[in-house]
Design a protein around this motif. Structure first.
Motif, mmCIF file in Angstrom:
data_model
loop_
_atom_site.group_PDB
_atom_site.id
_atom_site.type_symbol
_atom_site.label_atom_id
_atom_site.label_comp_id
_atom_site.label_asym_id
_atom_site.label_seq_id
_atom_site.Cartn_x
_atom_site.Cartn_y
_atom_site.Cartn_z
ATOM 1 N N VAL A 486 0.925 -0.541 7.309
ATOM 2 C CA VAL A 486 1.664 -1.448 6.431
ATOM 3 C C VAL A 486 2.374 -2.496 7.284
ATOM 4 N N PRO A 487 2.839 -3.601 6.687
ATOM 5 C CA PRO A 487 3.630 -4.567 7.451
ATOM 6 C C PRO A 487 4.867 -3.908 8.052
ATOM 7 N N GLY A 488 5.169 -4.251 9.269
ATOM 8 C CA GLY A 488 6.257 -3.588 9.973
ATOM 9 C C GLY A 488 5.799 -2.406 10.781
ATOM 10 N N GLN A 489 4.550 -1.924 10.496
ATOM 11 C CA GLN A 489 3.929 -0.868 11.289
ATOM 12 C C GLN A 489 4.772 0.396 11.345
ATOM 13 N N THR A 490 5.335 0.778 10.166
ATOM 14 C CA THR A 490 6.165 1.975 10.115
ATOM 15 C C THR A 490 5.456 3.148 9.450
ATOM 16 N N ALA A 491 4.326 2.898 8.806
ATOM 17 C CA ALA A 491 3.630 3.985 8.109
ATOM 18 C C ALA A 491 2.192 3.563 7.856
ATOM 19 N N THR A 492 1.366 4.556 7.544
ATOM 20 C CA THR A 492 -0.013 4.266 7.149
ATOM 21 C C THR A 492 -0.185 4.592 5.674
ATOM 22 N N ILE A 493 -1.080 3.865 5.045
ATOM 23 C CA ILE A 493 -1.405 4.071 3.642
ATOM 24 C C ILE A 493 -2.912 4.244 3.531
ATOM 25 N N ALA A 494 -3.373 4.545 2.338
ATOM 26 C CA ALA A 494 -4.809 4.665 2.096
ATOM 27 C C ALA A 494 -5.318 3.371 1.475
ATOM 28 N N LEU A 495 -6.292 2.745 2.118
ATOM 29 C CA LEU A 495 -6.978 1.570 1.580
ATOM 30 C C LEU A 495 -8.330 2.039 1.065
ATOM 31 N N ARG A 496 -8.551 1.837 -0.235
ATOM 32 C CA ARG A 496 -9.793 2.300 -0.847
ATOM 33 C C ARG A 496 -10.587 1.125 -1.397
ATOM 34 N N GLY A 497 -11.872 1.171 -1.167
ATOM 35 C CA GLY A 497 -12.790 0.248 -1.816
ATOM 36 C C GLY A 497 -13.730 1.069 -2.668
ATOM 37 N N GLN A 525 2.325 3.292 -7.345
ATOM 38 C CA GLN A 525 3.776 3.120 -7.328
ATOM 39 C C GLN A 525 4.355 3.445 -5.960
ATOM 40 N N GLY A 526 3.803 4.451 -5.290
ATOM 41 C CA GLY A 526 4.312 4.810 -3.969
ATOM 42 C C GLY A 526 4.169 3.677 -2.981
ATOM 43 N N LEU A 527 3.059 2.952 -3.028
ATOM 44 C CA LEU A 527 2.861 1.827 -2.113
ATOM 45 C C LEU A 527 3.805 0.673 -2.457
ATOM 46 N N LEU A 528 3.960 0.380 -3.753
ATOM 47 C CA LEU A 528 4.858 -0.701 -4.150
ATOM 48 C C LEU A 528 6.285 -0.408 -3.710
ATOM 49 N N ALA A 529 6.700 0.864 -3.842
ATOM 50 C CA ALA A 529 8.050 1.220 -3.413
ATOM 51 C C ALA A 529 8.190 1.137 -1.894
ATOM 52 N N LEU A 530 7.135 1.538 -1.173
ATOM 53 C CA LEU A 530 7.176 1.490 0.290
ATOM 54 C C LEU A 530 7.294 0.060 0.796
ATOM 55 N N LEU A 531 6.570 -0.854 0.164
ATOM 56 C CA LEU A 531 6.557 -2.250 0.609
ATOM 57 C C LEU A 531 7.590 -3.108 -0.117
ATOM 58 N N ASP A 532 8.307 -2.506 -1.081
ATOM 59 C CA ASP A 532 9.245 -3.270 -1.906
ATOM 60 C C ASP A 532 8.525 -4.461 -2.524
ATOM 61 N N ALA A 533 7.343 -4.197 -3.075
ATOM 62 C CA ALA A 533 6.496 -5.244 -3.650
ATOM 63 C C ALA A 533 6.381 -5.042 -5.151
ATOM 64 N N ALA A 562 0.683 10.623 -2.703
ATOM 65 C CA ALA A 562 2.018 10.209 -3.153
ATOM 66 C C ALA A 562 2.041 8.767 -3.636
ATOM 67 N N GLY A 563 0.918 8.297 -4.169
ATOM 68 C CA GLY A 563 0.852 6.938 -4.699
ATOM 69 C C GLY A 563 0.774 5.856 -3.652
ATOM 70 N N ARG A 564 0.684 6.214 -2.365
ATOM 71 C CA ARG A 564 0.604 5.204 -1.297
ATOM 72 C C ARG A 564 -0.850 4.792 -1.104
ATOM 73 N N VAL A 565 -1.389 4.145 -2.119
ATOM 74 C CA VAL A 565 -2.802 3.776 -2.148
ATOM 75 C C VAL A 565 -2.907 2.350 -2.664
ATOM 76 N N ILE A 566 -3.734 1.553 -2.008
ATOM 77 C CA ILE A 566 -4.089 0.229 -2.513
ATOM 78 C C ILE A 566 -5.607 0.205 -2.636
ATOM 79 N N SER A 567 -6.083 -0.208 -3.805
ATOM 80 C CA SER A 567 -7.502 -0.076 -4.112
ATOM 81 C C SER A 567 -8.081 -1.422 -4.493
ATOM 82 N N THR A 568 -9.269 -1.680 -4.006
ATOM 83 C CA THR A 568 -10.023 -2.881 -4.347
ATOM 84 C C THR A 568 -11.484 -2.484 -4.493
ATOM 85 N N SER A 569 -12.350 -3.460 -4.658
ATOM 86 C CA SER A 569 -13.772 -3.138 -4.769
ATOM 87 C C SER A 569 -14.396 -3.052 -3.379
ATOM 88 N N LEU A 570 -15.507 -2.360 -3.304
ATOM 89 C CA LEU A 570 -16.229 -2.254 -2.036
ATOM 90 C C LEU A 570 -16.715 -3.635 -1.579
#
Length: 760
Positions: A486-497, A525-533, A562-570
């Motif tokens: 994530v920005p700031g390099q404080t944690a990793t999230i799951a990026l899914r396509g 929601q977990g990712l939005l809360a983590l990034l304050d987005a 824990a909701g720390r997921v951002i998903s897009t298409s392949l």
């Protein structure tokens, strides 16, 4: 003292049913609170024990093999560094079960994050193919020391030397690979390495991660996991069960206190002359107060002691997780204190509410004051007179009037009766939410039933053709999942396509819209809360050394990670990496298909090239909650019954003064009985309407708030159906009318002398 005991004994004989219900309600409340305490201890202490004994690491960094991890020892705040250990991804198979694992080359037992052996022994250099399995992985593979495990797709086998507990993130089929410690020689093709950091101050974890990623370079770090994530995952559903039990236990305690307060107040109004007589023969105000206080304290103490004895003696025999939690709780240091403090606190709370009501009895004058002929507000209102003029049944009009003519007591009675009904509505909402996860998983972020990983022996097109060829597979969505910084390099999230633009993945959206265009994505929601987005923002994440900029156009319900997921298409991910191919497939099955049967059939058809897992459903871990909800509803029903008996007693006593007038105007005993029954039923009806009107939105808010805090996100709540709420209201009104019928009938047929005595 003897006179006090005789009075208490006489009152007990008169109100035996109410005393029994109070004892049972108190016991239910104490059991709920003790089980909540046990679950909180069970959720936290086992992981904390392992972390402490293992000298656990606060940060685990997965890096490229070329990363210079030696520079991490120079960082401020880092107490010690262990590793690096070479790692490789693999699959283990045993007795028909398969699991994705991380092979970790560990030449000697680590000093930080040390595995705690539960069976067998540590790695032996003389046995290069020996391994130690993490305990949860061992249970999934049904493996024990001495067993031989195969690595599908190769001719290799490994021998299990031991099973160990670890404070790292646990194995979850299809989500988190299991941990396998092996000799470095057994990790033949390492694709990365892992290093562990133990910090001086655990609260500086985010800052330490940021510094470590900066030193190593963002492109060198593939994944970061922390002790906070591991602890939250270990607590998991147990903590949620504890929160539910604690919330309803406290709510039931407040409802019981109010019910006791109302019962004593009603009893005092019905015994004003008796209390005056007691004072006239020498009772002091303090003695009168003690009569009521000691009596109800005895009821509460009996219920609390019975509950504590049941939990202590039989709690560990409860089937499932609750019994396991109580068994572990018995061995924790604070067990005895909690077993004493929780029942004592309940008894003291009930004693405090009792004392407030009993204080009024001490203020009753020794000379009885004649009661007024009619209570305030006792005159018929214009609407009531008009209703009688329209020839509506007198019992209906006078019953409604009696129920709501008391300006202060009527709202208080409705509120006390509405509170347990409101909590029952909340409990029913929790039940229907669990049923929604079970029966309609596609609405709560689980549109697919199976996850399939294919190895290198099966190409993407061949794998998809094989999967879609199964008659019970409705769709196979190709995809890939990688860890991203994530920005700031404080944690990793799951990026899914997942899916393609022509065949999009059916996300469950709570906000915004689906990601259909270039660089569009949906986030949990977990990712939005983590990034304050928020939905509509652009975010920049990093996969290896390659940035990915995505536009969040919707919020999806994400039960995983824990909701720390951002998903897009392949297709979107392929624009940055044209050579990217699918590594997994999400399968949506046809209605009525059994996931287990389909998984077995696909595994056989894949001839060792497919790893098929059922998609985990959060409701699977919440199955004990159903029994808890039923028990809580019973306790709340008992509390409501106490309040209902109190309201009936007060209505009957209030009606005694009107009995002669009602008989004088020609009403029969049956009509007089109907007035009391209608009055009680109207009170229950208004309480049910208030409880439903407030309980449904309150339940939705509580469930969605819990979903948001867990990272799944709001939008998962499901309220009870209208027929179910109607059934609850009908049961409350019908039960109130049935309970009021007998005492009202007896009062309507009292002798003239008894009626004159009551009015005097």
């Amino acid at each position: 003292m003897r006179a006090t005991l005789r009075w208490a004994h006489s009152d007990l004989r008169t109100h035996r049913g109410e005393a029994l219900f109070l004892v049972l309600a108190t016991a239910g409340i104490v059991v709920s609170l003790l089980l909540a305490t046990a679950l909180f201890g069970y959720a936290t202490n086992p992981w904390q024990r392992v972390f402490t004994q293992a000298h656990g690491a606060h940060v685990w960094l997965h890096t490229a093999p070329s990363a210079d991890t030696g520079r991490l020892t120079e960082l401020d705040g880092v107490e010690s560094v262990t590793g690096p250990y070479p790692t490789a991804s693999a699959t283990l198979a045993s007795r028909g079960a398969r699991a994705a694992v991380e092979l970790r080359g560990t030449p000697e037992e680590p000093s930080v994050g040390r595995p705690l052996l539960t069976s067998g022994h540590w790695l032996d250099p003389s046995n290069p193919d020996g391994v130690v399995l993490e305990s949860r992985l061992a249970r999934a593979l049904l493996a024990a020391p001495g067993d031989t495990l195969a690595l599908p797709g190769t001719d290799r086998t490994v021998t299990v030397l031991g099973v160990a507990d670890s404070a790292e993130k646990r194995y979850r089929p299809g989500e988190q690979p299991g941990l396998v410690w092996a000799q470095p020689s057994a990790v033949r093709d390492p694709r990365g390495q892992v290093v562990a950091l133990r910090l001086d101050d655990p609260e500086d974890t985010d800052y330490a991660v940021q510094r470590a990623v900066t030193v190593l370079g963002a492109g060198a770090v593939s994944e970061v996991s922390t002790w906070k994530q591991a602890r939250a995952e270990a607590q998991g559903d147990n903590r949620l069960l504890g929160q539910v039990l604690g919330l309803f236990g406290l709510g039931a305690l407040v409802a019981a206190g109010l019910a006791v307060h109302g019962a004593i107040g009603t009893r005092i109004r019905g015994h004003l002359r008796d209390i005056s007589v007691l004072k006239a023969i020498g009772f002091t105000p303090g003695q009168v107060v003690r009569v009521f206080l000691l009596q109800h304290l005895a009821y509460a103490l009996l219920g609390a002691l019975a509950a504590a004895a049941v939990v202590q003696g039989l709690g560990s025999r409860i089937p499932g997780r609750l019994g396991d939690a109580v068994g572990v709780w018995h061995g924790l240091p604070g067990h005895t204190v909690a077993l004493l403090v929780v029942p004592a606190a309940v008894v003291l709370f009930i004693g405090a509410t009792t004392g407030l009501a009993a204080w009024r009895a001490g203020r009753v004058p020794p000379v009885p004051v004649p009661r007024r002929a009619s209570a305030p507000g006792g005159r018929l209102s214009g609407a009531a007179r008009s209703a009688l003029g329209l020839r509506l049944p007198p019992a209906l009009v006078l019953g409604w009037h009696r129920a709501f003519s008391r300006r202060l007591r009527s709202p208080a009675t409705v509120a006390r009766l509405a509170l347990p009904l409101l909590l029952i509505v909340v409990a029913m909402s929790a039940w229907t939410t669990i049923e929604r996860f079970d029966g309609r998983p596609e609405q709560v972020g689980l549109p697919t039933s199976l996850t399939v990983h294919a190895d290198a022996g099966l190409t993407g097109r061949s794998a998809r053709t094989l999967l879609e060829g199964d008659p019970q597979v409705a769709a196979a969505y190709p995809g890939v999942e990688v860890a991203a910084l994530v920005p700031g390099q404080t944690a990793t999230i799951a990026l899914r396509g997942l899916g393609t633009r022509q065949d999009p993945y059916p996300y469950s959206l709570a906000e915004g819209r689906a990601a259909t265009g270039r660089d569009e994505a949906v986030a949990g929601q977990g990712l939005l809360a983590l990034l304050d987005a928020r939905v509509g923002d652009w975010v920049r994440i990093t996969v290896g050394d390659q940035p990915q900029i995505l536009h969040i156009v919707g919020r999806s319900i994400e039960p995983e990670n824990a909701g720390r997921v951002i998903s897009t298409s392949l297709d979107t991910l392929r624009e940055n990496d044209p050579g990217l191919g699918p590594t997994l497939y999400e399968l949506r099955l046809r209605p009525g298909a059994d996931p287990g049967t389909v998984a077995d059939r696909l595994t056989a058809a894949g001839q060792g090239h497919l790893d098929v897992h059922a998609v985990p459903n959060p409701a699977d871990g919440l199955s004990p909650l159903r029994g808890v909800i039923v028990g809580l509803i019973v306790v709340l029903a008992l509390i409501g019954l106490i309040e209902l008996l109190t309201a009936i007693g007060g209505t009957v006593r209030e009606g005694e003064r009107d009995l002669l007038a009602l008989k004088a105007i020609g009403l029969s005993p049956r009509q007089i009985t109907a007035i009391t029954v209608v009055s009680t039923a109207c009170t229950a009806l208004v309480a049910a309407v208030v409880a439903t009107g407030l309980g449904v939105p309150l339940a939705r808010w509580l469930i969605d708030a819990q979903g948001a805090s867990s990272g799944i996100g709001s939008g998962i709540a499901a309220g009870p159906s209208a027929p179910l709420l109607l059934l609850l209201g009908v049961a409350a009104v019908t039960g109130a009318a049935a309970l009021a019928a007998l005492p009202a009938s007896r009062a309507a047929r009292r002798r003239l002398a008894d009626t004159l005595s009551a009015v005097a």
